[in-house]
Scaffold this active site. Structure first.
Site, PDB file in Angstrom:
ATOM      1  N   GLY A 357       0.842  -1.183   0.000  1.00 14.57           N
ATOM      2  CA  GLY A 357       0.000   0.000   0.000  1.00 14.57           C
ATOM      3  C   GLY A 357       0.873   1.227   0.000  1.00 14.57           C
ATOM      4  O   GLY A 357       2.075   1.160   0.227  1.00 14.57           O
ATOM      5  N   GLY A 359       0.772   5.477   1.136  1.00 13.49           N
ATOM      6  CA  GLY A 359      -0.004   6.493   1.822  1.00 13.49           C
ATOM      7  C   GLY A 359       0.792   7.754   1.993  1.00 13.49           C
ATOM      8  O   GLY A 359       1.702   8.035   1.210  1.00 13.49           O
ATOM      9  N   GLY A 360       0.445   8.485   3.016  1.00 14.42           N
ATOM     10  CA  GLY A 360       1.032   9.790   3.228  1.00 14.42           C
ATOM     11  C   GLY A 360       2.532   9.771   3.381  1.00 14.42           C
ATOM     12  O   GLY A 360       3.216  10.679   2.940  1.00 14.42           O
ATOM     13  N   PHE A 361       3.051   8.750   3.985  1.00 15.44           N
ATOM     14  CA  PHE A 361       4.480   8.785   4.306  1.00 15.44           C
ATOM     15  C   PHE A 361       5.326   7.999   3.319  1.00 15.44           C
ATOM     16  O   PHE A 361       6.537   8.004   3.401  1.00 15.44           O
ATOM     17  CB  PHE A 361       4.707   8.256   5.715  1.00 15.44           C
ATOM     18  CG  PHE A 361       3.940   9.037   6.737  1.00 15.44           C
ATOM     19  CD1 PHE A 361       4.173  10.391   6.894  1.00 15.44           C
ATOM     20  CD2 PHE A 361       2.968   8.436   7.498  1.00 15.44           C
ATOM     21  CE1 PHE A 361       3.453  11.124   7.816  1.00 15.44           C
ATOM     22  CE2 PHE A 361       2.249   9.178   8.421  1.00 15.44           C
ATOM     23  CZ  PHE A 361       2.485  10.521   8.585  1.00 15.44           C
ATOM     24  N   GLY A 362       4.714   7.283   2.450  1.00 16.94           N
ATOM     25  CA  GLY A 362       5.501   6.520   1.483  1.00 16.94           C
ATOM     26  C   GLY A 362       4.823   5.205   1.157  1.00 16.94           C
ATOM     27  O   GLY A 362       3.679   4.975   1.539  1.00 16.94           O
ATOM     28  N   SER A 363       5.557   4.372   0.467  1.00 15.04           N
ATOM     29  CA  SER A 363       4.988   3.099   0.031  1.00 15.04           C
ATOM     30  C   SER A 363       5.501   1.973   0.914  1.00 15.04           C
ATOM     31  O   SER A 363       6.617   2.018   1.411  1.00 15.04           O
ATOM     32  CB  SER A 363       5.409   2.813  -1.402  1.00 15.04           C
ATOM     33  OG  SER A 363       5.185   3.956  -2.181  1.00 15.04           O
ATOM     34  N   LYS A 379       8.940   0.002   4.616  1.00 20.08           N
ATOM     35  CA  LYS A 379       8.294   1.280   4.300  1.00 20.08           C
ATOM     36  C   LYS A 379       9.336   2.231   3.753  1.00 20.08           C
ATOM     37  O   LYS A 379      10.356   2.470   4.390  1.00 20.08           O
ATOM     38  CB  LYS A 379       7.669   1.846   5.578  1.00 20.08           C
ATOM     39  CG  LYS A 379       6.908   3.120   5.365  1.00 20.08           C
ATOM     40  CD  LYS A 379       5.882   3.335   6.453  1.00 20.08           C
ATOM     41  CE  LYS A 379       4.667   4.043   5.903  1.00 20.08           C
ATOM     42  NZ  LYS A 379       3.476   3.752   6.644  1.00 20.08           N
ATOM     43  N   ASP A 475      -0.976   9.962  14.058  1.00 25.83           N
ATOM     44  CA  ASP A 475      -1.724   9.442  12.903  1.00 25.83           C
ATOM     45  C   ASP A 475      -2.452   8.150  13.258  1.00 25.83           C
ATOM     46  O   ASP A 475      -2.304   7.136  12.578  1.00 25.83           O
ATOM     47  CB  ASP A 475      -0.787   9.239  11.714  1.00 25.83           C
ATOM     48  CG  ASP A 475      -1.548   9.219  10.399  1.00 25.83           C
ATOM     49  OD1 ASP A 475      -2.726   9.640  10.388  1.00 25.83           O
ATOM     50  OD2 ASP A 475      -0.977   8.772   9.390  1.00 25.83           O
TER      51      ASP A 475
END
Ligand SMILES: *[C@@H]1O[C@H](CO)[C@@H](O)[C@H](O)[C@H]1NC(C)=O
Ligand SMILES: *[C@@H]1O[C@H](CO)[C@@H](O)[C@H](O)[C@H]1NC(C)=O
Ligand SMILES: *[C@@H]1O[C@H](CO)[C@@H](O)[C@H](O)[C@H]1NC(C)=O
Ligand SMILES: *[C@@H]1O[C@H](CO)[C@@H](O)[C@H](O)[C@H]1NC(C)=O
Ligand SMILES: *[C@@H]1O[C@H](CO)[C@@H](O)[C@H](O)[C@H]1NC(C)=O
Ligand SMILES: *[C@@H]1O[C@H](CO)[C@@H](O)[C@H](O)[C@H]1NC(C)=O
Ligand SMILES: *[C@@H]1O[C@H](CO)[C@@H](O)[C@H](O)[C@H]1NC(C)=O
Length: 668
Positions: A357, A359-363, A379, A475
């Site tokens: 997945g 998201g905001g911080f990376g893959s 991550k 978060d």
């Protein structure tokens, strides 16, 4: 001994030539143009389809209609000293080539010819090779001697095959013939294909005393073979007249064919002078073998070097790609630092296929560590500013040392340029959000959900109060709650929100987090506190109990806050109707009601009203009762207004600041 023999031989030759009292005649054409004579004065007479090219090629035929081509040396050659004498020895050498335009449908061949006149009038094309016609073929009054290089098998002339060399006397029916080829030094016969397009040498020798006629062939640049290809004893005295003309003849049939003579030498009473092969004109289709050799000598090593360079470049690139970058300050994190190479191989080069997945911080990528075969989630966090990275890595590593059964274990990190790779335990059951909305395949029953909630609560409590320093998660959301193999809730991504904000002035700190989970006070002040985590946790509680997103759309397509929605049910005194219908009949009514109310309390617009995580944990464990509060505590400038106001402000905030959408990875 040798000298003696030689002298005897020499004098016998001399006496012979003195006896016949005539000088030898010879000529040599290394190509048919010379430096001093133009085509007109080179003593070559051409007729029919024949022509001379500017570079000195003699083209006998170059057409696709039926025609004959003749080229003769313009001056008569004296073959006999007197009309009733025997024919003298003669010798000729030439180089020819036949263009293989359509190899299977070749045109006809060509012939070296000795004829009584300049040209051969009335001769026929096609299989007659421009030598004879149907009525005079075979008539001894023709006085024609020829050597045919025939590329078509004409059964009427008893041809053996479609690639032969024959000696013709007054007739196309050869007195002797052989398949084209030559005898090499080892005495082995080598075939030659006349229509191969290659240049070939031919020698014709007649001995006036022994009456032997030899025809010899060889590939271009090969020395004249010792053994002739065709050899026959025939006295040519009755065939040859005193003065004859020598030349070439060729003919076309219905198929286009090209016959070329590149060089020619001739001699009576002597051996034909050798041709200077290197001076011969070039054929239109011919590529110089020297160039070929040059190319192969130069190009092959060049190609080799180029491919070697590519290989080296590839290896260097790969090494650089996989190289480790270790800065001095990183040495203190020694064992927490993982090798990039291992992570690269673990994720098979960060393949799209293994993407869990983004998201905001990376893959996040799934991977298997090379040696331990341990499943991990990697991550990739890209970090624009390099400053503060050291502090952040220190924090991550320190957080990584925290061991709590409801936190996703951080196994280590790796830094490469401005990219950070965080390696976590792989959670086989994925994130919580997948079990809640979008008509999931698998749902959790109430017991499982309650266990997850309690787990997340104890993780947050640990971060807020039990660890040596206060860690604010920033978060908390369903997609950051991961389920381990026993469906325990584990909080992931802790501390990451700091990364996006770190290093900047606290006054202008960007709001990082996820839409729908942001406390109004956080949006107003930009300051994250434990209470803002509690707010997000409250939203999470409602999500789990209701199976709905924090911000959803109702049937009319209006945006609806989950908090407002639950509050609506409570106001109508049927708060339990807000529960997830997918829960089924098996649930603890008291627990569900308590969780819904606790969710509302945690998500209270006033941070002072929100409980601490310690209290939350007590309520969830049943060690304490929820304080008495009612929907009215949220009204009158309360909840609804607060949240909406918060969102409004957020919208403006987004408008003026350059906050990236990706940071607010909204409602996944
Ligand atoms: C042509 O014939 C003339 C006279 O015999 C001679 O001088 C000349 O060299 C010949 N040219 C060639 C190209 O053989
Ligand atoms: C050549 O032979 C013919 C008959 O065979 C004879 O008539 C003629 O006179 C001879 N000529 C010479 C020059 O010997
Ligand atoms: C064949 O050639 C001869 C000359 O060699 C000529 O007299 C005769 O008429 C020709 N016959 C045909 C059929 O063309
Ligand atoms: C050969 O040719 C000559 C002259 O062209 C002719 O008189 C004679 O009949 C021919 N012989 C045969 C066998 O055709
Ligand atoms: C041509 O071949 C046929 C059959 O093979 C033979 O009968 C005939 O005598 C041959 N003719 C010549 C001139 O060789
Ligand atoms: C040469 O040619 C003959 C007939 O065309 C064929 O039978 C033979 O195999 C050939 N030899 C080689 C070495 O190609
Ligand atoms: C023809 O070839 C034989 C070898 O097979 C050789 O002895 C003879 O001298 C040659 N004759 C001529 C005229 O070259």
């Amino acid at each position: 001994m040798f000298m003696k023999l030689f002298t005897i031989f020499f004098f016998s030759l001399l006496s012979q030539s003195l006896q016949s009292s005539s000088r030898t005649l010879d000529f040599t054409y290394n190509g048919f143009v010379t430096e001093y004579y133009s085509n007109m004065y080179n003593n070559i007479s051409i007729e029919g389809t024949a022509s001379l090219t500017s570079n000195g090629l003699l083209v006998l035929t170059n057409t696709n209609f039926q025609g004959t081509g003749h080229a003769f040396y313009t001056k008569p050659i004296r073959f006999k000293d007197s009309p009733n004498d025997t024919a003298s020895s003669f010798s000729t050498a030439f180089v020819f080539a036949i263009n293989p335009q359509i190899p299977i449908l070749s045109g006809h061949g060509l012939a070296f010819v000795v004829a009584p006149s300049l040209g051969l009038p009335f001769s026929y094309p096609s299989q007659y090779l421009g030598l004879f016609n149907i009525s005079n073929n075979g008539n001894d009054s023709n006085h024609v001697f020829a050597v045919e290089l025939d590329t078509i098998r004409s059964t009427e002339f008893n041809d053996t095959d479609d690639n032969h060399v024959g000696i013709d006397i007054n007739s196309l029916r050869s007195v002797e013939s052989s398949p084209a080829g030559y005898w090499d030094k080892k005495g082995q016969f080598k075939n030659l294909s006349l229509i191969s397009g290659k240049r070939m040498q031919v020698w014709v020798d007649y001995d006036g005393r022994t009456h032997r006629i030899n025809v010899t062939m060889a590939p271009f640049r090969k020395v004249k073979p010792m053994k002739p290809l065709v050899s026959v004893i025939r006295d040519l005295s009755s065939v040859l007249l005193q003065d004859m003309f020598v030349g070439f003849s060729s003919a076309t049939g219905s198929v286009r064919s090209e016959h070329y003579v590149l060089g020619w030498s001739f001699s009576v009473k002597g051996e034909a002078p050798p041709l200077s092969l290197s001076k011969l004109p070039k054929l239109p289709w011919f590529k110089d073998t020297r160039i070929d050799r040059f190319i192969s000598l130069l190009l092959i090593p060049l190609l080799f070097i180029i491919s070697l360079l590519f290989l080296v470049r590839f290896i260097l690139r790969r090494r650089r790609k996989l190289s480790e970058e270790l800065e001095d300050w990183e040495t203190e994190f020694g064992k927490n630092r993982l090798r990039f190479k291992d992570l690269y191989f673990a994720t098979k080069g960060f393949k799209e296929k293994d993407l869990l997945g983004s998201g905001g911080f990376g893959s996040v990528y799934r991977g298997v560590m090379p040696k331990t075969e341990k499943e991990v989630a990697v991550k990739r966090v890209s970090n624009k500013s390099k400053q503060g990275l050291k502090e952040f890595v220190a924090e991550i590593v320190s957080i990584g040392q925290m061991s709590h059964r409801n936190l996703v274990p951080l196994l280590g990190y790796c830094r490469r340029r401005d990219e950070l790779l965080l390696v976590y335990d792989y959670m086989p059951n994925g994130s919580l959000d997948k079990y809640l909305y979008n008509s999931p395949d698998v749902t959790l029953d109430w017991k499982q959900r309650f266990k997850v909630i309690k787990g997340v609560a104890s993780a947050l409590f640990f971060l807020h109060e039990e660890w040596e320093q206060v860690v604010i998660h920033r978060d908390v959301k369903a997609s950051n709650v991961l389920l381990d193999s026993e469906h325990n809730g584990r909080l992931g991504d802790f501390g990451l929100a700091r990364l996006c904000g770190h290093g900047s002035d606290p006054q202008t700190t960007h709001v990082a987090g996820t839409w729908g989970y942001l406390a109004p006070d956080y949006i107003r002040t930009g300051r994250a506190t434990t209470a803002t985590d509690v707010f997000a946790f409250g939203v999470l509680l409602l999500e789990v109990a209701c199976g709905r997103r924090p911000i959803d759309q109702n049937e009319n397509g209006e945006r609806l806050l989950l908090v407002d929605w639950v509050l609506g049910f409570w106001t109508e005194e049927n708060i339990l109707d807000a529960k997830d219908p997918k829960l089924g009949p098996e649930y603890d009514q008291r627990e569900v009601e308590m969780v819904l109310k606790l969710g509302l309390l945690c998500a209270h617009p006033n941070p002072q009203v929100r409980p601490t995580m310690r209290q939350v944990l007590h309520y969830l464990k049943g060690d304490a009762m929820l304080p008495d509060f009612s929907p009215s505590d949220f009204c009158g400038g309360g909840m609804t207004l607060g949240i909406n106001q918060g969102l409004g402000e957020l919208a403006t905030f987004i408008g003026v600041s350059s906050i990236a959408d990706s940071i607010l990875s909204g409602g996944r």
